[in-house]
Design a protein around this motif. Sequence first.
Motif, PDB file in Angstrom:
ATOM      1  N   VAL A  29       0.863  -1.180   0.000  1.00  0.00           N
ATOM      2  CA  VAL A  29       0.000   0.000   0.000  1.00  0.00           C
ATOM      3  C   VAL A  29       0.902   1.233   0.000  1.00  0.00           C
ATOM      4  CG1 VAL A  29      -1.750   1.306   1.248  1.00  0.00           C
ATOM      5  CG2 VAL A  29      -1.843  -1.193   1.220  1.00  0.00           C
ATOM      6  N   ILE A  30       0.706   2.085  -0.993  1.00  0.00           N
ATOM      7  CA  ILE A  30       1.494   3.312  -1.118  1.00  0.00           C
ATOM      8  C   ILE A  30       0.604   4.483  -0.741  1.00  0.00           C
ATOM      9  CG2 ILE A  30       2.795   4.778  -2.696  1.00  0.00           C
ATOM     10  CD1 ILE A  30       3.331   2.243  -4.352  1.00  0.00           C
ATOM     11  N   ASP A  31       0.944   5.156   0.343  1.00  0.00           N
ATOM     12  CA  ASP A  31       0.203   6.342   0.776  1.00  0.00           C
ATOM     13  C   ASP A  31       0.720   7.550   0.008  1.00  0.00           C
ATOM     14  OD1 ASP A  31      -1.393   5.056   2.719  1.00  0.00           O
ATOM     15  OD2 ASP A  31       0.285   5.084   4.127  1.00  0.00           O
ATOM     16  N   LEU A  32      -0.180   8.241  -0.657  1.00  0.00           N
ATOM     17  CA  LEU A  32       0.196   9.421  -1.425  1.00  0.00           C
ATOM     18  C   LEU A  32      -0.046  10.672  -0.594  1.00  0.00           C
ATOM     19  CD1 LEU A  32      -1.347   8.479  -4.879  1.00  0.00           C
ATOM     20  CD2 LEU A  32       0.996   8.132  -4.088  1.00  0.00           C
ATOM     21  N   LEU A  33       0.949  11.517  -0.513  1.00  0.00           N
ATOM     22  CA  LEU A  33       0.839  12.770   0.239  1.00  0.00           C
ATOM     23  C   LEU A  33       0.411  13.876  -0.724  1.00  0.00           C
ATOM     24  CD1 LEU A  33       4.123  12.363   2.319  1.00  0.00           C
ATOM     25  CD2 LEU A  33       1.790  11.711   2.953  1.00  0.00           C
ATOM     26  N   THR A  34      -0.847  13.818  -1.118  1.00  0.00           N
ATOM     27  CA  THR A  34      -1.353  14.736  -2.138  1.00  0.00           C
ATOM     28  C   THR A  34      -1.341  16.200  -1.712  1.00  0.00           C
ATOM     29  OG1 THR A  34      -3.607  14.296  -1.395  1.00  0.00           O
ATOM     30  CG2 THR A  34      -2.786  12.998  -3.239  1.00  0.00           C
ATOM     31  N   ASP A  35      -1.433  16.454  -0.429  1.00  0.00           N
ATOM     32  CA  ASP A  35      -1.403  17.844   0.036  1.00  0.00           C
ATOM     33  C   ASP A  35       0.008  18.405   0.047  1.00  0.00           C
ATOM     34  OD1 ASP A  35      -0.906  15.946   2.035  1.00  0.00           O
ATOM     35  OD2 ASP A  35      -1.363  17.373   3.643  1.00  0.00           O
ATOM     36  N   GLN A  36       1.015  17.566   0.233  1.00  0.00           N
ATOM     37  CA  GLN A  36       2.403  18.025   0.308  1.00  0.00           C
ATOM     38  C   GLN A  36       3.094  18.054  -1.052  1.00  0.00           C
ATOM     39  OE1 GLN A  36       4.505  15.740   3.252  1.00  0.00           O
ATOM     40  NE2 GLN A  36       2.929  16.091   4.789  1.00  0.00           N
ATOM     41  N   CYS A  37       2.756  17.112  -1.915  1.00  0.00           N
ATOM     42  CA  CYS A  37       3.397  17.059  -3.245  1.00  0.00           C
ATOM     43  C   CYS A  37       2.377  16.638  -4.301  1.00  0.00           C
ATOM     44  CB  CYS A  37       4.604  16.145  -3.226  1.00  0.00           C
ATOM     45  SG  CYS A  37       4.366  14.607  -2.345  1.00  0.00           S
ATOM     46  N   PRO A  38       1.470  17.539  -4.637  1.00  0.00           N
ATOM     47  CA  PRO A  38       0.380  17.195  -5.559  1.00  0.00           C
ATOM     48  C   PRO A  38       0.842  16.847  -6.967  1.00  0.00           C
ATOM     49  CG  PRO A  38       0.399  19.549  -5.125  1.00  0.00           C
ATOM     50  CD  PRO A  38       1.394  18.928  -4.200  1.00  0.00           C
ATOM     51  N   VAL A  39       1.862  17.499  -7.478  1.00  0.00           N
ATOM     52  CA  VAL A  39       2.317  17.229  -8.847  1.00  0.00           C
ATOM     53  C   VAL A  39       2.948  15.841  -8.942  1.00  0.00           C
ATOM     54  CG1 VAL A  39       3.855  17.989 -10.703  1.00  0.00           C
ATOM     55  CG2 VAL A  39       2.620  19.676  -9.346  1.00  0.00           C
ATOM     56  N   ALA A  40       3.777  15.498  -7.985  1.00  0.00           N
ATOM     57  CA  ALA A  40       4.405  14.168  -7.981  1.00  0.00           C
ATOM     58  C   ALA A  40       3.341  13.074  -7.873  1.00  0.00           C
ATOM     59  CB  ALA A  40       5.404  14.063  -6.845  1.00  0.00           C
ATOM     60  N   CYS A  41       2.346  13.284  -7.037  1.00  0.00           N
ATOM     61  CA  CYS A  41       1.268  12.301  -6.877  1.00  0.00           C
ATOM     62  C   CYS A  41       0.460  12.161  -8.165  1.00  0.00           C
ATOM     63  CB  CYS A  41       0.354  12.692  -5.726  1.00  0.00           C
ATOM     64  SG  CYS A  41       1.147  12.554  -4.113  1.00  0.00           S
ATOM     65  N   LYS A  42       0.179  13.274  -8.805  1.00  0.00           N
ATOM     66  CA  LYS A  42      -0.566  13.244 -10.062  1.00  0.00           C
ATOM     67  C   LYS A  42       0.217  12.485 -11.130  1.00  0.00           C
ATOM     68  CE  LYS A  42      -2.696  16.305 -13.451  1.00  0.00           C
ATOM     69  NZ  LYS A  42      -2.917  17.700 -13.841  1.00  0.00           N
ATOM     70  N   ASN A  43       1.518  12.744 -11.215  1.00  0.00           N
ATOM     71  CA  ASN A  43       2.356  12.045 -12.186  1.00  0.00           C
ATOM     72  C   ASN A  43       2.409  10.546 -11.889  1.00  0.00           C
ATOM     73  OD1 ASN A  43       2.934  14.389 -13.566  1.00  0.00           O
ATOM     74  ND2 ASN A  43       4.823  14.766 -12.438  1.00  0.00           N
ATOM     75  N   PHE A  44       2.530  10.186 -10.613  1.00  0.00           N
ATOM     76  CA  PHE A  44       2.560   8.780 -10.226  1.00  0.00           C
ATOM     77  C   PHE A  44       1.259   8.089 -10.608  1.00  0.00           C
ATOM     78  CE2 PHE A  44       1.714   5.444  -7.034  1.00  0.00           C
ATOM     79  CZ  PHE A  44       2.759   4.597  -7.339  1.00  0.00           C
ATOM     80  N   LEU A  45       0.138   8.743 -10.354  1.00  0.00           N
ATOM     81  CA  LEU A  45      -1.161   8.161 -10.695  1.00  0.00           C
ATOM     82  C   LEU A  45      -1.326   7.990 -12.210  1.00  0.00           C
ATOM     83  CD1 LEU A  45      -3.427  10.012  -8.130  1.00  0.00           C
ATOM     84  CD2 LEU A  45      -2.851   7.566  -8.162  1.00  0.00           C
ATOM     85  N   LYS A  46      -0.814   8.948 -12.985  1.00  0.00           N
ATOM     86  CA  LYS A  46      -0.867   8.823 -14.444  1.00  0.00           C
ATOM     87  C   LYS A  46      -0.065   7.609 -14.902  1.00  0.00           C
ATOM     88  CE  LYS A  46      -1.553  13.605 -15.864  1.00  0.00           C
ATOM     89  NZ  LYS A  46      -0.939  14.731 -16.589  1.00  0.00           N
ATOM     90  N   TYR A  54       4.172   0.529 -14.422  1.00  0.00           N
ATOM     91  CA  TYR A  54       4.893  -0.298 -13.451  1.00  0.00           C
ATOM     92  C   TYR A  54       4.634  -1.793 -13.613  1.00  0.00           C
ATOM     93  CZ  TYR A  54       5.722   4.217 -11.327  1.00  0.00           C
ATOM     94  OH  TYR A  54       6.102   5.507 -11.117  1.00  0.00           O
ATOM     95  N   ASN A  55       3.819  -2.186 -14.579  1.00  0.00           N
ATOM     96  CA  ASN A  55       3.562  -3.613 -14.799  1.00  0.00           C
ATOM     97  C   ASN A  55       4.854  -4.329 -15.177  1.00  0.00           C
ATOM     98  OD1 ASN A  55       0.926  -2.931 -14.358  1.00  0.00           O
ATOM     99  ND2 ASN A  55       0.152  -3.856 -16.227  1.00  0.00           N
ATOM    100  N   PHE A  56       5.103  -5.456 -14.532  1.00  0.00           N
ATOM    101  CA  PHE A  56       6.246  -6.324 -14.803  1.00  0.00           C
ATOM    102  C   PHE A  56       7.597  -5.677 -14.496  1.00  0.00           C
ATOM    103  CE2 PHE A  56       2.789  -7.467 -17.735  1.00  0.00           C
ATOM    104  CZ  PHE A  56       2.461  -8.693 -17.189  1.00  0.00           C
TER     105      PHE A  56
END
Length: 71
Positions: free
Chosen positions: A13-30, A37-39
């Motif tokens: 489980v990866i907890d995303l700190l969307t309030d602290q680093c919203p751009v990095a979280c958005k990029n990770f989700l994309k 990240y498959n394989f």
Amino acid sequence: MAVLLETSKGDIVIDLLTDQCPVACKNFLKLCKTKYYNFCLFHNVQKGSLIQYGRRVSAVAVTPKHPRLIP
């Protein structure tokens, strides 16, 4: 917000700190949505800290603008 990463050795489980680093979280989700990240091989997992992985060489696409970066 959190992301569930399913692996052959168990779920992470990866907890995303969307309030602290919203751009990095958005990029990770994309990247997750495009199955980037498959394989991927995880070679370093430190509980509560970090995860490092390596992309398969055959899966890496090089762009003219950034010849050393994985898109």
